[in-house]
Write a protein that holds these residues in place. Structure first.
Motif, PDB file in Angstrom:
ATOM      1  N   GLU A   3     -12.405  -6.823  -7.163  1.00 33.12           N
ATOM      2  CA  GLU A   3     -12.080  -7.662  -8.400  1.00 33.12           C
ATOM      3  C   GLU A   3     -11.019  -7.266  -9.070  1.00 33.12           C
ATOM      4  O   GLU A   3     -10.425  -7.999  -9.891  1.00 33.12           O
ATOM      5  N   THR A   4     -10.473  -6.039  -8.887  1.00 32.75           N
ATOM      6  CA  THR A   4      -9.192  -5.510  -9.363  1.00 32.75           C
ATOM      7  C   THR A   4      -8.117  -6.160  -9.250  1.00 32.75           C
ATOM      8  O   THR A   4      -7.791  -6.815  -8.247  1.00 32.75           O
ATOM      9  N   PRO A   5      -7.579  -6.597 -10.291  1.00 33.70           N
ATOM     10  CA  PRO A   5      -6.106  -7.456 -10.016  1.00 33.70           C
ATOM     11  C   PRO A   5      -5.200  -6.501  -9.330  1.00 33.70           C
ATOM     12  O   PRO A   5      -5.225  -5.367  -9.503  1.00 33.70           O
ATOM     13  N   VAL A   6      -4.486  -7.115  -8.363  1.00 35.21           N
ATOM     14  CA  VAL A   6      -3.521  -6.469  -7.495  1.00 35.21           C
ATOM     15  C   VAL A   6      -2.477  -5.448  -8.431  1.00 35.21           C
ATOM     16  O   VAL A   6      -2.287  -4.393  -7.970  1.00 35.21           O
ATOM     17  N   ASP A   7      -1.834  -6.081  -9.504  1.00 34.43           N
ATOM     18  CA  ASP A   7      -1.165  -5.265 -10.276  1.00 34.43           C
ATOM     19  C   ASP A   7      -1.672  -3.857 -10.768  1.00 34.43           C
ATOM     20  O   ASP A   7      -0.896  -3.072 -11.422  1.00 34.43           O
ATOM     21  N   GLU A   8      -3.058  -3.767 -10.865  1.00 34.20           N
ATOM     22  CA  GLU A   8      -3.568  -2.706 -11.590  1.00 34.20           C
ATOM     23  C   GLU A   8      -4.142  -1.786 -10.477  1.00 34.20           C
ATOM     24  O   GLU A   8      -4.851  -0.811 -10.912  1.00 34.20           O
ATOM     25  N   MET A   9      -4.145  -2.075  -9.218  1.00 36.33           N
ATOM     26  CA  MET A   9      -4.594  -1.424  -8.088  1.00 36.33           C
ATOM     27  C   MET A   9      -4.074   0.092  -7.920  1.00 36.33           C
ATOM     28  O   MET A   9      -2.655   0.186  -8.176  1.00 36.33           O
ATOM     29  N   THR A  10      -4.644   1.019  -7.488  1.00 40.06           N
ATOM     30  CA  THR A  10      -3.965   2.314  -6.912  1.00 40.06           C
ATOM     31  C   THR A  10      -3.428   2.039  -5.831  1.00 40.06           C
ATOM     32  O   THR A  10      -3.727   1.137  -5.267  1.00 40.06           O
ATOM     33  N   PHE A  11      -2.536   2.817  -5.268  1.00 38.41           N
ATOM     34  CA  PHE A  11      -1.959   2.817  -4.220  1.00 38.41           C
ATOM     35  C   PHE A  11      -3.139   2.607  -3.098  1.00 38.41           C
ATOM     36  O   PHE A  11      -3.079   1.958  -1.995  1.00 38.41           O
ATOM     37  N   GLU A  12      -4.097   3.510  -3.510  1.00 37.28           N
ATOM     38  CA  GLU A  12      -5.262   3.623  -2.139  1.00 37.28           C
ATOM     39  C   GLU A  12      -5.812   2.365  -2.063  1.00 37.28           C
ATOM     40  O   GLU A  12      -6.266   2.110  -0.694  1.00 37.28           O
ATOM     41  N   ALA A  43       0.869 -10.309   1.166  1.00 42.06           N
ATOM     42  CA  ALA A  43       2.088 -10.151   0.632  1.00 42.06           C
ATOM     43  C   ALA A  43       2.253  -9.335  -0.521  1.00 42.06           C
ATOM     44  O   ALA A  43       2.751  -8.295  -0.824  1.00 42.06           O
ATOM     45  N   GLU A  44       0.915  -9.976  -1.478  1.00 46.70           N
ATOM     46  CA  GLU A  44       1.042  -9.105  -2.763  1.00 46.70           C
ATOM     47  C   GLU A  44       0.805  -7.622  -2.863  1.00 46.70           C
ATOM     48  O   GLU A  44       1.251  -7.001  -3.462  1.00 46.70           O
ATOM     49  N   LEU A  45      -0.260  -7.793  -1.978  1.00 45.90           N
ATOM     50  CA  LEU A  45      -0.632  -5.998  -1.555  1.00 45.90           C
ATOM     51  C   LEU A  45       0.374  -5.240  -1.174  1.00 45.90           C
ATOM     52  O   LEU A  45       0.564  -3.983  -1.560  1.00 45.90           O
ATOM     53  N   LYS A  46       1.190  -5.758  -0.253  1.00 46.84           N
ATOM     54  CA  LYS A  46       2.196  -5.038   0.205  1.00 46.84           C
ATOM     55  C   LYS A  46       3.294  -4.739  -0.999  1.00 46.84           C
ATOM     56  O   LYS A  46       4.009  -3.635  -0.824  1.00 46.84           O
ATOM     57  N   LYS A  47       3.288  -5.710  -1.753  1.00 44.80           N
ATOM     58  CA  LYS A  47       4.391  -5.470  -2.864  1.00 44.80           C
ATOM     59  C   LYS A  47       4.001  -4.324  -3.794  1.00 44.80           C
ATOM     60  O   LYS A  47       4.834  -3.655  -3.950  1.00 44.80           O
ATOM     61  N   ARG A  48       2.541  -4.405  -3.853  1.00 48.20           N
ATOM     62  CA  ARG A  48       2.136  -3.465  -4.877  1.00 48.20           C
ATOM     63  C   ARG A  48       2.305  -1.755  -4.179  1.00 48.20           C
ATOM     64  O   ARG A  48       2.586  -0.979  -4.955  1.00 48.20           O
ATOM     65  N   CYS A  49       1.946  -1.909  -2.847  1.00 45.80           N
ATOM     66  CA  CYS A  49       2.128  -0.657  -2.193  1.00 45.80           C
ATOM     67  C   CYS A  49       3.516  -0.022  -2.221  1.00 45.80           C
ATOM     68  O   CYS A  49       3.788   0.999  -2.690  1.00 45.80           O
ATOM     69  N   GLU A  50       4.605  -1.002  -1.956  1.00 50.00           N
ATOM     70  CA  GLU A  50       5.927  -0.654  -1.814  1.00 50.00           C
ATOM     71  C   GLU A  50       6.400  -0.264  -3.414  1.00 50.00           C
ATOM     72  O   GLU A  50       6.936   0.814  -3.539  1.00 50.00           O
ATOM     73  N   LYS A  51       5.713  -0.803  -4.396  1.00 44.80           N
ATOM     74  CA  LYS A  51       6.152  -0.407  -5.676  1.00 44.80           C
ATOM     75  C   LYS A  51       5.524   0.981  -6.019  1.00 44.80           C
ATOM     76  O   LYS A  51       6.410   1.992  -6.712  1.00 44.80           O
TER      77      LYS A  51
ATOM     78  N   ARG B 279       5.535  10.219   1.951  1.00 46.66           N
ATOM     79  CA  ARG B 279       5.991   9.030   1.326  1.00 46.66           C
ATOM     80  C   ARG B 279       6.626   8.268   2.384  1.00 46.66           C
ATOM     81  O   ARG B 279       6.252   6.952   2.805  1.00 46.66           O
ATOM     82  N   HIS B 280       7.604   8.814   3.470  1.00 44.67           N
ATOM     83  CA  HIS B 280       8.245   7.585   4.342  1.00 44.67           C
ATOM     84  C   HIS B 280       7.338   7.299   5.304  1.00 44.67           C
ATOM     85  O   HIS B 280       7.408   6.066   5.637  1.00 44.67           O
ATOM     86  N   GLU B 281       6.345   8.116   5.831  1.00 44.84           N
ATOM     87  CA  GLU B 281       5.311   7.658   6.719  1.00 44.84           C
ATOM     88  C   GLU B 281       4.492   6.355   5.908  1.00 44.84           C
ATOM     89  O   GLU B 281       4.366   5.381   6.627  1.00 44.84           O
ATOM     90  N   LEU B 282       4.179   6.547   4.826  1.00 49.57           N
ATOM     91  CA  LEU B 282       3.564   5.344   4.104  1.00 49.57           C
ATOM     92  C   LEU B 282       4.449   4.219   3.982  1.00 49.57           C
ATOM     93  O   LEU B 282       3.854   2.907   4.458  1.00 49.57           O
ATOM     94  N   LEU B 283       5.581   4.176   3.857  1.00 56.12           N
ATOM     95  CA  LEU B 283       6.443   3.078   3.802  1.00 56.12           C
ATOM     96  C   LEU B 283       6.500   2.420   4.966  1.00 56.12           C
ATOM     97  O   LEU B 283       6.328   1.190   5.131  1.00 56.12           O
TER      98      LEU B 283
END
Lengths: 80, 517
Positions: A3-12, A43-51, B279-283
């Motif tokens: 339910e959580t918007p992707v922008d508010e998700m934790t990395f996990e 793709a959205e989730l990936k962007k969030r993770c990278e951020k 971190r780099h592993e996660l990336l």
């Protein structure tokens, strides 16, 4: 999908859902329309993770205490 | 014996002390003799008043000595005096003349060997375990990627440097250090304060609340690490809402806090490794996921395209689909007119067969047969009626013969007899009644006769009447007088009136009596 918007998700959270999306796409049992939607979500989730990973920033501070031992503030610590 | 005369006894001439003199002498003697002693014993009751001095008892199985540790000394001690702990104390004995007491003033105190400390640690462990503080179900999972990490440790020294160094290698994060003493008397209360203080911070405040706490200390002797064996520290760690990693001493050292922390790290560096991922592993992982996703999608598209091509190739030509059915249609439509005329012919034959059988003679034969059966039945009708009537009459006659009058006659005779008997009875009864009544009347009449005036006449009396009326007085006589006797009446004229006594003899009879009958 959570339910959580992707922008508010934790990395996990983002990571867990991304993993799920990839798994679903790889299993190939999703209709074509749905798989394209899944891909976009991924793709959205990936962007969030990278951020969240780029937010890696070191900031070290020590708490300063008064004579009673109560915290009064912080002082930056070099950490080297 | 008089008070004035002392009884002489031995030693009577020795000098007399005052109380203070004696107390002073004892004080001098004791403090001189025991100005520096080492004493081994178990700590008994401990009291810690606000003054900061520590009062305690030292005891063994038979005796007790009170002791005091002045505030300045207490702060320097490597351990906190605790009840039940076996210790070796160094100090001097002083007396308290005001209360006739003595005590030891302790300058230094050490646990009586490692064994004593370990025994005490085991006792505490057992206590906390029985309270369920070591329960694996209580352990909180560590956050995968904490934003803020709180470290409770000494701000100077290798430990914090190791932690920060490893964190930077793996994943640079915000770190808040809560400075504490990691050994000595101040260690335990400060560590407790640090854990509680981090928990008290509000998320997102000026001082951000950590998502994870690391309590760390480098290696040292058991006495050095003792602060982390304190019950208060263990309880504070157990009560922490923020997940907590303990990293105290080397890998081989285990302190009480390790049992209650959510995760125990063997070293401070290991704690940093447990705290954050690399971190780099996660990336790399994220990029890999991306690649897999693209691969999966394009793969799916390719597979589906291929399948489409395969299927369309396998699709037959439209013409080939209709060829066979058309051929069948042709064949069938050829056979249609032939089949129809054949069918008509068959039916016609059947019709002519049936109509051939339909003739008047057949009908007449049927009618004759029916008529014959009707005649046969009507012939049987009249005799049957006669037979039936006769049967009924016989039945009736049989019943009539059974109907006899004798019974009825007997009944009538019986009734008649009964009636005549009753009549006879009635006649008898009525007759005798009449006779009885007649007799009674005769008797009564006879009684009347006897009572009547005519009987009186028979005895010599007479009744005189004049002019038809009864004469009772001489003055009543008018004209002729009629005299009645028993055997008849005579009339006497007026000139014979002189014989007066005669009418006097007449006994008047009350006419009323006569009228009664």
């Amino acid at each position: 999908m959570s339910e959580t918007p992707v922008d508010e998700m934790t990395f996990e959270q983002a990571m867990a859902e991304l993993e799920q999306v990839v798994g679903q796409l790889e299993r190939g049992d999703v209709a074509l329309d749905a798989s394209i939607k899944l891909y976009e979500r991924g793709a959205e989730l990936k962007k969030r993770c990278e951020k969240k990973l780029k937010e890696a920033e070191e900031k070290v501070a020590a708490i300063t205490l008064d004579s009673q031992g109560n915290p009064t503030g912080t002082t930056p610590v070099d950490g080297q | 014996m008089s008070d004035l005369i002392d009884d002489p006894y031995e030693g009577m001439n020795s000098p007399e002390f005052s109380v203070s003199e004696l107390s002073g002498a004892i004080k001098r003697m004791i403090e001189g003799e025991f100005s520096h002693v080492r004493i081994k014993g178990e700590i008994g009751r401990v009291s810690l008043p606000r003054s900061g001095h520590v009062y305690l008892d030292l005891k063994d199985d038979k005796s007790v000595i009170s002791g005091v540790i002045w505030k300045g000394v207490a702060a320097r001690l490597p351990m906190r005096p605790e009840e039940g702990l076996e210790v070796v104390a160094t100090g001097r004995i002083t007396t308290f003349p005001g209360q006739s007491k003595y005590q030891i003033v302790i300058d230094d105190m050490k646990p009586a060997g490692v064994g004593a400390l370990m025994a005490m640690l085991e006792k505490r462990k057992a206590q906390l375990q029985s309270e369920g503080l070591f329960d694996p179900a209580r352990k909180k999972p560590l956050p995968y990627l904490p934003e803020v990490i709180g470290v409770v440790t000494s701000p100077s020294g290798a430990v914090i440097r190791d932690i920060l160094h490893r964190l930077r290698d793996r994943f640079p994060r915000k770190v808040l250090i809560w400075p504490v003493a990691v050994q000595g008397e101040r260690c335990a209360p400060e560590v407790v304060r640090g854990i509680e203080g981090f928990n008290a911070l509000t998320p997102g405040g000026a001082m951000p609340r950590p998502d994870l706490i690391i309590v760390a200390r480098g290696g040292g002797s058991i006495e050095d690490l003792w602060g982390f064996n304190e019950e208060a520290v263990a309880r504070a760690a157990a009560a922490s809402d923020i997940p907590l990693i303990s990293a105290v001493g080397h890998e081989t050292d285990t302190t009480l806090i390790d049992f209650v922390s959510d995760v125990r790290a063997p070293t401070p560096t290991a704690a940093a490794e447990l705290a954050v991922p690399v971190r780099h592993e996660l990336l790399a992982w994220v990029n890999e996921q991306d690649a897999r996703m693209s691969r999966a999608l394009s793969g799916a598209l390719m597979t589906k395209g291929q399948r489409l091509r395969d299927l369309s190739r396998a699709l037959p030509r439209p013409q080939s689909l209709v060829e066979t059915p058309r051929q069948r249609l042709d064949m069938v439509s050829d056979r249609l007119p032939v089949g129809l005329s054949k069918q008509v012919q068959t039916k016609r034959i059947a019709l002519s067969d049936a109509s051939g059988l339909l003739r008047p003679t057949v009908l007449r034969r049927m009618v004759d047969a029916e008529r014959r059966s009707v005649t046969a039945i009507s012939d049987r009708l009249a005799p049957a009626l006669v037979r039936n009537t006769r049967a009924k009459r016989d039945m009736f006659d049989a019943r009539v013969t059974r109907l006899r009058p004798t019974q009825l006659v007997l009944q009538v005779q019986d009734m008649e007899e009964k009636l005549s008997r009753t009549v006879k009875n009635f006649v008898n009864v009525s007759h005798s009644s009449v006779v009885k009544w007649k007799e009674k009347i005769t008797a009564l009449d006879r009684l009347r006769e006897t009572l009547g005036y005519k009987e009186t006449l028979r005895r010599g009396y007479a009744v005189v009447r004049s002019d038809g009326d009864l004469v009772t007085q001489s003055t009543d006589v008018k004209g002729e007088v009629e005299i009645e006797f028993a055997d008849g009446r005579i009339v006497v004229g007026k000139d014979t009136q002189g014989s007066k006594p005669l009418p006097k003899k007449a006994k008047p009879t009350p006419p009323e009596q006569g009228s009664l009958f």
